[in-house]
Design a protein around this motif. Structure first.
Motif, PDB file in Angstrom:
ATOM      1  N   PRO A  46       1.635  -7.360  -6.590  1.00 48.05           N
ATOM      2  CA  PRO A  46       2.198  -6.723  -5.390  1.00 48.05           C
ATOM      3  C   PRO A  46       1.997  -5.213  -5.350  1.00 48.05           C
ATOM      4  N   HIS A  47       1.810  -4.574  -6.512  1.00 46.76           N
ATOM      5  CA  HIS A  47       1.607  -3.122  -6.543  1.00 46.76           C
ATOM      6  C   HIS A  47       0.294  -2.708  -5.897  1.00 46.76           C
ATOM      7  N   ARG A  48      -0.572  -3.679  -5.610  1.00 50.01           N
ATOM      8  CA  ARG A  48      -1.831  -3.393  -4.908  1.00 50.01           C
ATOM      9  C   ARG A  48      -1.730  -3.668  -3.411  1.00 50.01           C
ATOM     10  N   LYS A  49      -0.535  -3.982  -2.940  1.00 54.86           N
ATOM     11  CA  LYS A  49      -0.334  -4.336  -1.526  1.00 54.86           C
ATOM     12  C   LYS A  49       0.733  -3.451  -0.891  1.00 54.86           C
ATOM     13  N   LEU A  50       0.793  -2.208  -1.310  1.00 53.51           N
ATOM     14  CA  LEU A  50       1.830  -1.299  -0.847  1.00 53.51           C
ATOM     15  C   LEU A  50       1.272  -0.283   0.140  1.00 53.51           C
ATOM     16  N   PRO A  51       2.119   0.216   1.046  1.00 51.39           N
ATOM     17  CA  PRO A  51       1.719   1.373   1.860  1.00 51.39           C
ATOM     18  C   PRO A  51       1.600   2.594   0.960  1.00 51.39           C
ATOM     19  N   VAL A 128      11.380  -5.365 -15.268  1.00 47.66           N
ATOM     20  CA  VAL A 128      11.788  -6.357 -14.274  1.00 47.66           C
ATOM     21  C   VAL A 128      12.196  -5.675 -12.973  1.00 47.66           C
ATOM     22  N   THR A 129      12.927  -4.579 -13.089  1.00 46.95           N
ATOM     23  CA  THR A 129      13.381  -3.857 -11.895  1.00 46.95           C
ATOM     24  C   THR A 129      12.192  -3.373 -11.070  1.00 46.95           C
ATOM     25  N   ILE A 130      11.213  -2.768 -11.724  1.00 43.44           N
ATOM     26  CA  ILE A 130      10.051  -2.246 -10.997  1.00 43.44           C
ATOM     27  C   ILE A 130       9.218  -3.384 -10.416  1.00 43.44           C
ATOM     28  N   ALA A 131       9.046  -4.447 -11.160  1.00 47.53           N
ATOM     29  CA  ALA A 131       8.317  -5.602 -10.613  1.00 47.53           C
ATOM     30  C   ALA A 131       9.026  -6.145  -9.378  1.00 47.53           C
ATOM     31  N   ALA A 132      10.360  -6.221  -9.440  1.00 48.43           N
ATOM     32  CA  ALA A 132      11.133  -6.715  -8.294  1.00 48.43           C
ATOM     33  C   ALA A 132      10.989  -5.770  -7.101  1.00 48.43           C
ATOM     34  N   ALA A 133      11.035  -4.477  -7.361  1.00 42.30           N
ATOM     35  CA  ALA A 133      10.895  -3.508  -6.275  1.00 42.30           C
ATOM     36  C   ALA A 133       9.533  -3.629  -5.619  1.00 42.30           C
ATOM     37  N   PHE A 134       8.480  -3.663  -6.416  1.00 41.17           N
ATOM     38  CA  PHE A 134       7.132  -3.744  -5.843  1.00 41.17           C
ATOM     39  C   PHE A 134       6.926  -5.063  -5.100  1.00 41.17           C
ATOM     40  N   LEU A 135       7.498  -6.145  -5.622  1.00 38.45           N
ATOM     41  CA  LEU A 135       7.373  -7.435  -4.946  1.00 38.45           C
ATOM     42  C   LEU A 135       8.083  -7.387  -3.594  1.00 38.45           C
ATOM     43  N   ALA A 136       9.285  -6.839  -3.568  1.00 36.78           N
ATOM     44  CA  ALA A 136      10.017  -6.718  -2.298  1.00 36.78           C
ATOM     45  C   ALA A 136       9.293  -5.781  -1.340  1.00 36.78           C
ATOM     46  N   PHE A 137       8.764  -4.672  -1.858  1.00 36.01           N
ATOM     47  CA  PHE A 137       8.014  -3.731  -1.013  1.00 36.01           C
ATOM     48  C   PHE A 137       6.823  -4.418  -0.353  1.00 36.01           C
ATOM     49  N   SER A 138       6.131  -5.247  -1.131  1.00 29.33           N
ATOM     50  CA  SER A 138       4.896  -5.867  -0.622  1.00 29.33           C
ATOM     51  C   SER A 138       5.162  -6.863   0.495  1.00 29.33           C
ATOM     52  N   ARG A 139       6.404  -7.314   0.634  1.00 34.61           N
ATOM     53  CA  ARG A 139       6.742  -8.344   1.611  1.00 34.61           C
ATOM     54  C   ARG A 139       7.452  -7.804   2.851  1.00 34.61           C
ATOM     55  N   THR A 140       7.760  -6.530   2.851  1.00 36.47           N
ATOM     56  CA  THR A 140       8.472  -5.919   3.968  1.00 36.47           C
ATOM     57  C   THR A 140       7.618  -4.813   4.551  1.00 36.47           C
ATOM     58  N   PRO A 141       7.278  -4.853   5.830  1.00 40.12           N
ATOM     59  CA  PRO A 141       6.426  -3.810   6.412  1.00 40.12           C
ATOM     60  C   PRO A 141       7.083  -2.432   6.317  1.00 40.12           C
ATOM     61  N   ALA A 142       6.280  -1.434   5.987  1.00 41.81           N
ATOM     62  CA  ALA A 142       6.738  -0.041   5.951  1.00 41.81           C
ATOM     63  C   ALA A 142       5.503   0.843   6.013  1.00 41.81           C
ATOM     64  N   ASP A 143       5.729   2.149   6.156  1.00 36.78           N
ATOM     65  CA  ASP A 143       4.629   3.108   6.286  1.00 36.78           C
ATOM     66  C   ASP A 143       4.354   3.875   5.008  1.00 36.78           C
ATOM     67  N   PRO A 163      -5.033   4.368  -8.243  1.00 30.51           N
ATOM     68  CA  PRO A 163      -5.378   5.453  -7.309  1.00 30.51           C
ATOM     69  C   PRO A 163      -5.390   5.028  -5.851  1.00 30.51           C
ATOM     70  N   GLU A 164      -5.844   3.810  -5.585  1.00 29.28           N
ATOM     71  CA  GLU A 164      -5.955   3.350  -4.204  1.00 29.28           C
ATOM     72  C   GLU A 164      -4.603   3.260  -3.502  1.00 29.28           C
ATOM     73  N   ALA A 165      -3.526   3.094  -4.271  1.00 26.19           N
ATOM     74  CA  ALA A 165      -2.197   2.960  -3.684  1.00 26.19           C
ATOM     75  C   ALA A 165      -1.518   4.303  -3.453  1.00 26.19           C
ATOM     76  N   LEU A 166      -2.014   5.362  -4.088  1.00 29.62           N
ATOM     77  CA  LEU A 166      -1.274   6.616  -4.153  1.00 29.62           C
ATOM     78  C   LEU A 166      -1.694   7.616  -3.090  1.00 29.62           C
ATOM     79  N   ALA A 167      -0.699   8.260  -2.487  1.00 33.19           N
ATOM     80  CA  ALA A 167      -0.950   9.367  -1.566  1.00 33.19           C
ATOM     81  C   ALA A 167      -0.886  10.692  -2.298  1.00 33.19           C
ATOM     82  N   ALA A 168       0.090  10.852  -3.198  1.00 37.19           N
ATOM     83  CA  ALA A 168       0.235  12.081  -3.978  1.00 37.19           C
ATOM     84  C   ALA A 168       1.152  11.806  -5.159  1.00 37.19           C
ATOM     85  N   CYS A 169       0.971  12.603  -6.219  1.00 36.65           N
ATOM     86  CA  CYS A 169       1.843  12.553  -7.380  1.00 36.65           C
ATOM     87  C   CYS A 169       2.512  13.912  -7.550  1.00 36.65           C
TER      88      CYS A 169
END
Length: 433
Positions: A46-51, A128-143, A163-169
């Motif tokens: 799911p971390h590859r399917k994020l805005p 587990v927390t981060i995996a859950a967050a990324f999974l939930a993020f990937s299923r809910t539309p956002a910008d 890198p493909e997922a990141l706008a800035a660090c």
């Protein structure tokens, strides 16, 4: 006693999953991202399917920087996912979906899915927390997503972001903290402590992704620049790539794109100007989302970050008194508090986890203190009153401490631990939303 970090919930579905979380432990000495990567792979990556993601590390101020990022992006009309840590009262605070805290039903379901998928992997609570967050993020539309590093950066579970997922660090202020983990002996890393801390934080650097930093010392900048070079990106520092400073009752932000005339931030404390500047710089050095001066200004006015120099509202605990709450516990937090209350007298209620340095707060605040009352930190071993000097007296809990402090018109500061801060917010009916 179970640490409050594992969370409590009135919803039995959520509590069942939090009980499973509390049973997790990490094998001693385990480092690396292999476990979280395997877990995410089983969940469909799911971390590859994020805005576009804004990724923030640092010792102090990274949470405030995330709060500014969220507020500025939302002021532009964007829907924003956010994951930060720790939570103060409810575990749900760690996962915000398109602007709203994750619901109990969604949280119970996503935690169960992640825990089931990783049952044989021995993942940590945070993985587990981060995996859950990324999974939930990937299923809910956002910008956009705002993601706070938990600890360090190089081996933090959030550092699976590509890198493909990141706008800035971004890297907020640096200081010594979590030394047992971040300064653990290792070959091929900087040996000087602050250079090592900078090296670990800058481990989030990714190829061609802007990396903004508040680091000022040559030692810290050198370590960050070296990590950025290895990642094939550039490190951009406050004071050279951008500047933010006060000008009367306004802020002036400058970079190579121009000058912004801005209102002061809503978050109190002079240190928040630097955190706001880092958030602005991250937004202005990325190209995924359009950002306007009006949105930046509105975000500065609207940002909220509980338990960081927060003045409590009148409530069951605070009553009608001037009561401030801050969860800081290290020397940098102590210096901030000392600067904020310079020239004032105040009463301090302090609860600090055993292992933290009592002098971190007592030293900078010393000249201002009319009284010191030490209280337990719920769910943890804590320092007794004797650790805070001869002036300190004990109280059984924070309610008792507030009750015994004279109502002499002086402000009250409750500080020393985010776990204590969460209890204070609960007792004053100020649940973070």
């Amino acid at each position: 006693m179970k640490p409050l970090d594992f969370g409590r919930s009135d919803d039995p579905r959520v509590q069942a999953q939090l009980d499973r979380l509390s049973a997790l432990s990490v094998p001693q000495g385990r480092l690396g991202l292999d476990t979280i990567r395997t877990l995410l792979d089983r969940l469909g990556n799911p971390h590859r399917k994020l805005p576009p993601v804004f990724h923030v590390a640092g010792t102090n101020g990274k949470g405030s920087t995330c709060a500014f990022l969220r507020a500025m992006l939302e002021a532009e009309g964007y829907k924003v996912h956010v994951t930060t840590s720790p939570h103060l009262v409810r575990y749900n605070e760690r996962i915000r979906l398109a602007g709203e805290l994750i619901s109990d039903a969604e949280l119970a379901a996503v935690l169960a899915e992640v825990l089931d998928a990783g049952e044989d992997l021995g993942p940590s609570f945070f993985e587990v927390t981060i995996a859950a967050a990324f999974l939930a993020f990937s299923r809910t539309p956002a910008d956009a997503c705002v993601v706070e590093v938990g600890m360090g950066g190089r081996f933090d579970a959030t550092n699976v972001l590509e890198p493909e997922a990141l706008a800035a660090c971004g890297i907020a202020a640096l200081g010594l903290d979590h030394e047992r983990f971040l300064l653990a002996p290792e070959e091929g890393v900087p040996q000087e402590p602050m250079a090592r801390i900078a090296f670990e934080k800058a481990g989030i650097a990714k190829k061609n992704v802007p990396l903004l930093s508040l680091a000022h010392t040559p030692l810290e900048r050198g370590a960050i620049s070296a990590q950025a070079g290895r990642a094939e990106t550039a490190a951009l520092f406050e004071g050279t790539a951008y500047r933010i400073e006060t000008s009367g009752d306004r802020l002036t932000y400058r970079d190579d794109k121009g000058i912004l005339d801005l209102p002061p931030p809503a978050l109190p404390g002079a240190h928040q100007i630097a955190n706001a500047g880092l958030a602005i710089a991250m937004l202005r050095h990325q190209s995924a989302l359009a950002i306007t001066q009006a949105g930046v200004a509105a975000g500065l006015r609207q940002a909220r970050w509980p338990a960081r120099m927060q003045r409590l509202s009148p409530g069951p605990l605070a009553g009608g008194r001037e009561v401030w709450l801050d969860g800081g516990h290290n020397p940098q937090a102590g210096a901030m508090l000392g600067a904020h209350f310079a020239g004032q007298r105040l009463h301090l209620i302090i609860g600090m986890i055993d292992g933290k340095d009592p002098a971190a707060l007592i030293g900078p605040l010393g000249p201002a203190l009319a009284s010191i009352t030490a209280v337990p930190v719920p769910g943890h071993d804590w320092h007794p009153a004797s650790a805070f000097g001869l002036k300190a007296s004990p109280a059984s809990d924070v309610q008792a401490a507030v009750a015994i402090i004279p109502d002499d018109g002086l402000p009250v500061l409750i500080a020393g631990s985010l776990y204590l801060a969460g209890e204070v917010l609960r007792l004053n009916d100020e649940l973070p939303d």
